[in-house]
Design a protein around this motif. Structure first.
Motif, mmCIF file in Angstrom:
data_model
loop_
_atom_site.group_PDB
_atom_site.id
_atom_site.type_symbol
_atom_site.label_atom_id
_atom_site.label_comp_id
_atom_site.label_asym_id
_atom_site.label_seq_id
_atom_site.Cartn_x
_atom_site.Cartn_y
_atom_site.Cartn_z
ATOM 1 N N PHE A 64 0.863 -1.285 0.086
ATOM 2 C CA PHE A 64 -0.006 -0.061 -0.006
ATOM 3 C C PHE A 64 0.870 1.252 -0.097
ATOM 4 O O PHE A 64 0.401 2.209 -0.134
ATOM 5 N N ASN A 65 2.069 0.993 0.373
ATOM 6 C CA ASN A 65 3.133 2.351 -0.133
ATOM 7 C C ASN A 65 3.896 2.176 -1.120
ATOM 8 O O ASN A 65 4.970 2.721 -1.532
ATOM 9 N N GLY A 66 3.582 1.249 -2.290
ATOM 10 C CA GLY A 66 3.945 1.338 -3.417
ATOM 11 C C GLY A 66 4.981 0.389 -3.887
ATOM 12 O O GLY A 66 5.490 0.028 -5.029
ATOM 13 N N PHE A 70 7.248 -6.579 -2.315
ATOM 14 C CA PHE A 70 6.495 -7.388 -1.200
ATOM 15 C C PHE A 70 5.092 -7.688 -1.525
ATOM 16 O O PHE A 70 4.515 -6.589 -1.966
ATOM 17 N N GLU A 71 4.633 -8.806 -1.088
ATOM 18 C CA GLU A 71 3.202 -8.915 -1.356
ATOM 19 C C GLU A 71 2.405 -9.068 -0.050
ATOM 20 O O GLU A 71 2.555 -9.889 0.715
ATOM 21 N N THR A 72 1.692 -8.011 0.291
ATOM 22 C CA THR A 72 0.746 -7.693 1.413
ATOM 23 C C THR A 72 -0.543 -7.579 1.076
ATOM 24 O O THR A 72 -0.873 -6.462 1.455
ATOM 25 N N PRO A 73 -1.238 -8.401 0.420
ATOM 26 C CA PRO A 73 -2.761 -8.153 -0.018
ATOM 27 C C PRO A 73 -3.595 -7.759 1.022
ATOM 28 O O PRO A 73 -4.404 -7.321 0.989
ATOM 29 N N ASN A 74 -3.218 -8.305 2.357
ATOM 30 C CA ASN A 74 -4.227 -8.148 3.284
ATOM 31 C C ASN A 74 -4.206 -6.807 4.087
ATOM 32 O O ASN A 74 -5.152 -6.122 4.388
ATOM 33 N N LEU A 75 -2.915 -6.334 4.183
ATOM 34 C CA LEU A 75 -2.751 -5.043 4.646
ATOM 35 C C LEU A 75 -3.138 -3.988 3.457
ATOM 36 O O LEU A 75 -3.733 -3.048 3.781
ATOM 37 N N ASP A 76 -3.095 -4.116 2.273
ATOM 38 C CA ASP A 76 -3.220 -3.546 1.367
ATOM 39 C C ASP A 76 -4.874 -3.272 1.177
ATOM 40 O O ASP A 76 -5.516 -2.194 0.866
ATOM 41 N N ALA A 77 -5.494 -4.385 1.469
ATOM 42 C CA ALA A 77 -6.965 -4.181 1.383
ATOM 43 C C ALA A 77 -7.536 -3.551 2.608
ATOM 44 O O ALA A 77 -8.502 -2.697 2.625
ATOM 45 N N LEU A 78 -6.764 -3.716 4.184
ATOM 46 C CA LEU A 78 -7.036 -2.776 5.129
ATOM 47 C C LEU A 78 -6.932 -1.598 4.806
ATOM 48 O O LEU A 78 -7.763 -0.552 5.305
ATOM 49 N N ALA A 79 -5.888 -1.124 4.257
ATOM 50 C CA ALA A 79 -5.448 0.073 4.090
ATOM 51 C C ALA A 79 -6.419 0.973 3.252
ATOM 52 O O ALA A 79 -6.563 2.195 3.574
ATOM 53 N N ASN A 80 -7.092 0.360 2.192
ATOM 54 C CA ASN A 80 -8.072 0.850 1.602
ATOM 55 C C ASN A 80 -9.421 1.176 2.264
ATOM 56 O O ASN A 80 -10.161 1.997 2.130
ATOM 57 N N GLU A 81 -9.728 0.693 3.246
ATOM 58 C CA GLU A 81 -10.589 0.866 4.460
ATOM 59 C C GLU A 81 -10.255 2.006 5.568
ATOM 60 O O GLU A 81 -10.971 2.145 6.444
ATOM 61 N N GLU A 325 5.559 -11.323 4.384
ATOM 62 C CA GLU A 325 4.212 -11.876 3.623
ATOM 63 C C GLU A 325 3.513 -12.584 5.068
ATOM 64 O O GLU A 325 2.639 -12.755 5.095
ATOM 65 N N SER A 326 4.508 -13.110 5.977
ATOM 66 C CA SER A 326 3.815 -13.925 6.936
ATOM 67 C C SER A 326 3.192 -12.916 8.164
ATOM 68 O O SER A 326 2.106 -13.367 8.431
ATOM 69 N N VAL A 327 3.736 -11.966 8.380
ATOM 70 C CA VAL A 327 3.099 -10.836 8.999
ATOM 71 C C VAL A 327 1.800 -10.499 8.519
ATOM 72 O O VAL A 327 0.974 -10.441 9.115
ATOM 73 N N ASP A 328 1.701 -10.114 6.988
ATOM 74 C CA ASP A 328 0.434 -10.025 6.635
ATOM 75 C C ASP A 328 -0.772 -11.042 6.606
ATOM 76 O O ASP A 328 -1.799 -10.402 6.927
ATOM 77 N N THR A 329 0.128 -12.233 6.437
ATOM 78 C CA THR A 329 -1.080 -13.488 6.499
ATOM 79 C C THR A 329 -1.679 -13.195 8.125
ATOM 80 O O THR A 329 -2.863 -13.659 8.170
ATOM 81 N N ASN A 330 -0.855 -13.076 9.204
ATOM 82 C CA ASN A 330 -1.301 -13.022 10.404
ATOM 83 C C ASN A 330 -2.165 -11.949 10.805
ATOM 84 O O ASN A 330 -3.069 -12.113 11.865
ATOM 85 N N ILE A 331 -1.826 -10.785 10.192
ATOM 86 C CA ILE A 331 -2.698 -9.873 10.575
ATOM 87 C C ILE A 331 -4.051 -9.745 10.083
ATOM 88 O O ILE A 331 -5.072 -9.731 10.731
ATOM 89 N N GLN A 332 -4.368 -10.698 8.975
ATOM 90 C CA GLN A 332 -5.522 -11.107 8.290
ATOM 91 C C GLN A 332 -6.536 -11.776 9.274
ATOM 92 O O GLN A 332 -7.548 -11.834 9.505
ATOM 93 N N ARG A 333 -5.666 -12.664 9.919
ATOM 94 C CA ARG A 333 -6.424 -13.722 10.992
ATOM 95 C C ARG A 333 -6.808 -12.820 12.022
ATOM 96 O O ARG A 333 -8.105 -13.072 12.649
#
Length: 524
Positions: A64-66, A70-81, A325-333
């Protein structure tokens, strides 16, 4: 049954019908009253807080910062909200950042200027940093506890030193930097589990549970430390404040398990989840072969992420990406649990990092410097605040600080706190930007040497950042709106702005009696 039958015999049918009707009405009123109470309880329940601090995560280490590496799809989705801060700042290292977050107070008040074991030079060149945060500096969990919050600290603590009794009884300033035990040396554990030292641990500071918090800044407590096979990230964990479980595997997963279990127990009460992941701090360990294979062929030529001709460095970059990516996955949990249990609407989530990226594990060609530096690469971090319906999702370029976390928590929770707070509540800009924040200056004071550039103070106001080096008074001025790489020192060219900012910086030091290292050429 016998009594009821006997009772029926002496009652006429008409009277018996009347009694039944009264019983039904009474039961209905009682149920309605209970439903009203439950509804009222739901309406008045204080806001839950989930604060997630990722260790050493750089500003550009998220999608979400460009970043395209790095692949952080869950944080990116959260950032959109969420409300995303383009200019969120910490100190250049973890100890002063974490102390400022916890206490809401500047480093000159607490005496925590850097990570003690990273400090270089002599007592003439430094004001060596404290490690243990004294009880005279309340942390945010304490007033929250008084307001009925159930709080857990999970992961990195780092605001108690390895030898707090000796440290607190020392005469300050000290002549040598503080030290720590070697990995594999657990001689400190017995003392740290006594009430005398536990008062400086989470349970002595408003939390009802501590999972994994110690004096150390990384998880590699086992013999060999960074060079050990597991590095503290793979089980069995040798952290004496993590209970061994047969299901243990990856540390980031385990810490997230603890957060979810705590929320499940306390979901009917206001709670604070203080989730301070040890990731993505060294030592770097690959999360899985699958993720490693995905990243080994990736690069981001703009930021330089993943780019290296050195095989060892390339391996380090790749393994680091799997940890992100592991952090991203766990934040989604965490998000999923909140959604599944209808807690999301009444929960404020903050996600950020404690300092800029570590130059050994990541890169960012768009910013100057890295962790330890007062330049943007060392102090600028990713940060978002999420709270459905209470925040207008957007990006803002308003500068905010680690010092703003404490007052924001107090405001959101309706908690009174009379102590000193050097930041401001971010609730004022949840829905729209305000002039107060746009005009507000941010200050740093770094009188211990953790960076090659030496000791300094700095001020950022609007688009400009002025750095004054404490040894010789040298000045650097940058227009961050045009020069994020801080490549063009404008101190001489824009002398009026330089003079104005310097005057404000010096006045701040004088007003607050901010100490200077002995070798400083400055009067104030």
């Amino acid at each position: 049954m016998y009594r009821m039958k006997s009772f029926k015999k002496i009652m006429s049918p008409c009277k018996w019908s009347f009694v039944l009707l009264c019983m039904i009405v009474f039961t209905s009123c009682k149920s309605h009253k209970k439903a009203e109470n439950n509804s009222s309880k739901e309406k008045t329940k204080k806001t839950n807080i989930v604060f997630i601090l990722v260790d050493d995560l750089g500003y550009a280490d998220v999608g979400f910062n460009g970043s395209t590496y790095f692949e952080t799809p869950n944080l990116d989705a959260l950032a959109n909200e969420s409300l995303v801060f383009d200019n969120a700042y910490m100190y250049p290292t973890c100890s002063p950042s974490r102390t400022a977050i916890f206490t809401g107070q500047q480093s000159f008040r607490t005496g925590v200027y850097g990570v003690p074991v990273l400090e270089k030079g002599t007592a003439e060149e430094n004001i060596f940093s404290r490690w243990t945060v004294g009880k005279e500096f309340p942390i945010y969990a304490e007033p929250l506890a008084k307001n009925g919050y159930k709080s857990i600290h999970i992961g990195k603590w780092h605001i108690v030193g390895p030898y707090p009794k000796k440290e607190l009884n020392s005469e300050w300033p000290i002549a040598q930097r503080l030290s720590q035990p070697d990995p594999g040396d657990f001689s400190w554990v017995k003392a740290h589990k006594t009430p005398e030292i536990q008062q400086y641990y989470p349970e002595g500071r408003g939390f009802i549970k501590n999972v994994g918090g110690t004096f150390r800044g990384d998880p590699a407590l086992e013999e060999g430390g960074y060079h050990s096979e597991r590095g503290g990230y793979w089980a069995p964990f040798e952290n004496p404040f993590i209970e061994q479980k047969t299901t243990d595997s990856w540390l980031t997963d385990r810490l997230t398990d603890e957060a979810i279990e705590f929320m499940d127990v306390h979901k009917d009460e206001p709670f604070l989840i203080n989730l301070d992941y040890y990731a993505v701090h060294k030592p770097i360990r690959s999360r899985s072969d699958e993720l490693y294979a995905k990243y080994i062929g990736k690069e981001d030529s703009i930021t330089g992420q993943g780019v290296s001709n050195n095989a060892k460095k390339k391996k380090e970059y790749t393994a680091y990406a799997t940890m992100v990516e592991s952090v991203d996955t766990n934040i989604q949990r965490i998000i999923k649990y909140l959604n599944d249990n209808n807690l999301r609407e009444n929960t404020m989530i903050i996600v950020t990092s404690d300092n800029g990226y570590n130059g050994g594990q990541s890169r960012n060609n768009l910013l100057r410097g890295a962790k330890r530096d007062v330049y943007e690469g060392g102090i600028k971090v990713p940060m978002l605040v999420n709270w459905p319906a209470k925040i207008k999702p957007r990006r803002t370029d308003i500068p905010v600080s680690c010092l703003d976390v404490f007052p924001t928590m107090m405001d959101v929770s309706g908690t009174a706190h009379k102590g000193i707070l050097d930041g401001n509540s971010l609730t004022d800009i949840f829905m729209q930007d305000t002039e107060i924040f746009k005009e507000r200056p941010l200050f740093w004071h770094l009188p211990s040497m953790v960076s090659k550039h030496g000791t300094c103070s700095a001020i950022r106001k609007q688009n400009y950042k002025l750095i004054q080096f404490l040894k010789d008074g040298k000045l650097e001025l940058y227009d961050l709106s045009k020069d994020s790489k801080e490549a063009h020192n404008l101190a001489a060219e824009k002398s009026e702005i330089t003079s104005s900012l310097l005057k404000e910086l010096v006045a701040w030091r004088v007003k607050n009696k901010v100490p200077l290292p002995p070798n400083s050429s400055l009067e104030f």
